[in-house]
Design a protein around this motif. Structure first.
Motif, short mmCIF file in Angstrom:
data_model
loop_
_atom_site.label_atom_id
_atom_site.label_comp_id
_atom_site.label_asym_id
_atom_site.label_seq_id
_atom_site.Cartn_x
_atom_site.Cartn_y
_atom_site.Cartn_z
N GLN A 51 0.83 -1.21 0.00
CA GLN A 51 0.00 0.00 0.00
C GLN A 51 0.86 1.26 0.00
O GLN A 51 0.54 2.24 -0.67
CB GLN A 51 -0.92 -0.03 1.23
CG GLN A 51 -2.11 0.90 1.13
CD GLN A 51 -3.16 0.44 0.14
OE1 GLN A 51 -2.86 -0.28 -0.81
NE2 GLN A 51 -4.39 0.86 0.34
N GLY A 92 0.28 1.21 -3.87
CA GLY A 92 -1.15 1.49 -3.74
C GLY A 92 -1.51 2.96 -3.82
O GLY A 92 -2.30 3.38 -4.67
N GLU A 119 1.17 4.58 5.98
CA GLU A 119 1.26 3.16 5.61
C GLU A 119 2.67 2.64 5.85
O GLU A 119 2.86 1.49 6.25
CB GLU A 119 0.85 2.96 4.15
CG GLU A 119 -0.60 3.28 3.83
CD GLU A 119 -1.62 2.34 4.45
OE1 GLU A 119 -1.22 1.42 5.18
OE2 GLU A 119 -2.82 2.53 4.20
N TYR A 137 -3.69 -2.18 -9.35
CA TYR A 137 -2.94 -0.94 -9.20
C TYR A 137 -2.14 -0.62 -10.47
O TYR A 137 -2.01 0.53 -10.87
CB TYR A 137 -1.98 -1.03 -8.01
CG TYR A 137 -2.65 -0.92 -6.65
CD1 TYR A 137 -3.86 -0.27 -6.49
CD2 TYR A 137 -2.05 -1.47 -5.52
CE1 TYR A 137 -4.46 -0.18 -5.24
CE2 TYR A 137 -2.64 -1.37 -4.27
CZ TYR A 137 -3.84 -0.72 -4.14
OH TYR A 137 -4.43 -0.63 -2.90
N LYS A 156 -8.83 1.04 -9.26
CA LYS A 156 -7.74 1.18 -8.28
C LYS A 156 -8.28 1.60 -6.92
O LYS A 156 -7.83 1.13 -5.88
CB LYS A 156 -6.71 2.20 -8.78
CG LYS A 156 -5.93 1.74 -10.00
CD LYS A 156 -5.07 2.85 -10.55
CE LYS A 156 -4.37 2.43 -11.85
NZ LYS A 156 -3.57 3.53 -12.43
N LYS A 157 -9.27 2.49 -6.92
CA LYS A 157 -9.86 2.93 -5.65
C LYS A 157 -10.63 1.79 -4.98
O LYS A 157 -10.62 1.66 -3.75
CB LYS A 157 -10.77 4.14 -5.88
CG LYS A 157 -10.02 5.42 -6.22
CD LYS A 157 -11.00 6.59 -6.38
CE LYS A 157 -10.25 7.91 -6.60
NZ LYS A 157 -9.54 7.95 -7.90
N SER A 179 -8.03 -0.53 -3.41
CA SER A 179 -7.48 0.07 -2.21
C SER A 179 -8.45 -0.01 -1.04
O SER A 179 -8.07 -0.33 0.09
CB SER A 179 -7.11 1.54 -2.48
OG SER A 179 -6.59 2.13 -1.31
N GLU A 223 -7.94 -1.89 2.53
CA GLU A 223 -7.95 -1.14 3.79
C GLU A 223 -9.05 -1.63 4.74
O GLU A 223 -8.84 -1.69 5.95
CB GLU A 223 -8.20 0.35 3.51
CG GLU A 223 -7.16 1.02 2.61
CD GLU A 223 -5.96 1.53 3.38
OE1 GLU A 223 -5.83 1.20 4.56
OE2 GLU A 223 -5.16 2.27 2.79
#
Length: 320
Positions: A69, A73, A97, A141, A149-150, A153, A157
């Motif tokens: 990340q 990320g 991170e 990614y 990509k969001k 992520s 998370e």
């Protein structure tokens, strides 16, 4: 003269969520070096060899995910920022991170021998389920669209971390490894904000899509979640079957998968709710303060009463 480069102006905010998230994250700032991990050594010595092995592996897995990340990320998401303030928030997220990844090494250096640490990282770098999880996310990614990509992520998370978080929260609820768990609670507090913020930014872009594209994208999102869930189930069994916690961890994972979908503005997939999760673990998620450094006034609570862990309704905070 023609403008070559623009200065960021925090007195002109295009999106109020950028400012509120920046303030929340900077108020929550912490470092692993301020937590007295050595106070947990008595608890650690009383754990069975199997439990010690479990702790090392779950933290090894978390180290890998936080490393990814921090290195790829956030960088992948940065290419599609809407405001200069969003980029500043992502800078903060990327740094924290790295703090998270380093924190696990602080735990290892306190609890484990050099050879044990080497074994943990060897397992981390070769475990097929862990590496599959990393590959699925990192491929998105590297090759996905900005919205994909969001999603990746946010799933990482708010969902994928939690197979690892279960262990220290469980021990905390049983009055063991309190300082190790405190670091995890600090990390969870950060990740709650990260997942909510990136999910909110996703929703802004998703809501701009035509309805047919939204339907197609939603199908991709749920397919990805199923793929990740199937791998996570195998990963969880490999870790927890030996101590008998697998079913409880899977319930916790399904609950957090729903949270990830909520962050993305989507409907929950699983029937599991907070009431289904082991209450000892749910109680551990709350971020009460147990340690303070009275010289710099930091600790889990950081004496900042307005900064709390994300509650259930906070998963929609981007829409408020």
């Amino acid at each position: 003269m023609e403008t070559y480069y623009k200065a960021i102006n925090w007195n002109e905010i295009e999106d109020a969520i950028d400012k509120s998230t920046w303030e929340k994250l900077t108020e929550q700032f912490w470092l692993d070096t301020r937590i007295p991990l050595s106070n947990d050594l008595d608890d650690w010595r009383k754990l069975s060899a199997e439990e010690k092995d479990l702790v090392g592996k779950v933290f090894g897995g978390l180290t890998l995910l936080d490393t990814m990340q921090s290195q790829t990320g956030v960088e992948a998401i940065r290419a599609d920022v809407r405001t200069p303030h969003e980029e500043a928030v992502l800078n903060n997220i990327q740094f924290m991170e790295s703090v998270h990844a380093k924190s696990y090494s602080s735990i290892f250096s306190t609890l484990n021998t050099k050879s044990e640490i080497e074994e943990i990282f060897e397992w981390t770098n070769s475990n097929k389920y862990l590496q599959t999880k990393a590959k699925i996310i990192n491929d998105i990614y590297e090759n996905g669209t900005a919205l994909q990509k969001k999603v990746a992520s946010t799933y990482l998370e708010t969902f994928l971390f939690y197979s690892g978080f279960f262990t220290p929260l469980y021990y905390l609820g049983n009055n063991k490894l309190a300082n190790v768990a405190e670091i995890i609670k600090l990390i969870i507090r950060d990740e709650s904000v990260h997942g909510t913020y990136i999910g909110y930014k996703f929703q802004l872009g998703f809501n701009e899509l035509p309805e047919k594209e939204q339907e197609s994208f939603r199908e991709w999102m749920y397919d990805l979640l199923y793929q990740l869930y199937e791998n996570e189930e195998l990963y969880t069994k490999s870790l927890y079957d030996g101590v008998g916690w697998t079913e409880e961890v899977m319930t916790f994972l399904r609950y957090n998968a729903n949270k990830a979908l909520m962050n993305l503005g989507q409907d929950p997939l699983f029937p599991d709710s907070a009431n289904d999760v082991n209450p000892i673990v749910m109680n551990g998620i709350s971020t009460g303060t147990s340690n303070h450094d009275f010289f710099s006034q930091v600790g889990n609570g950081y004496l900042l009463g307005t900064v709390e862990a994300m509650q259930d309704d906070d998963y929609n905070y981007g829409l408020k």
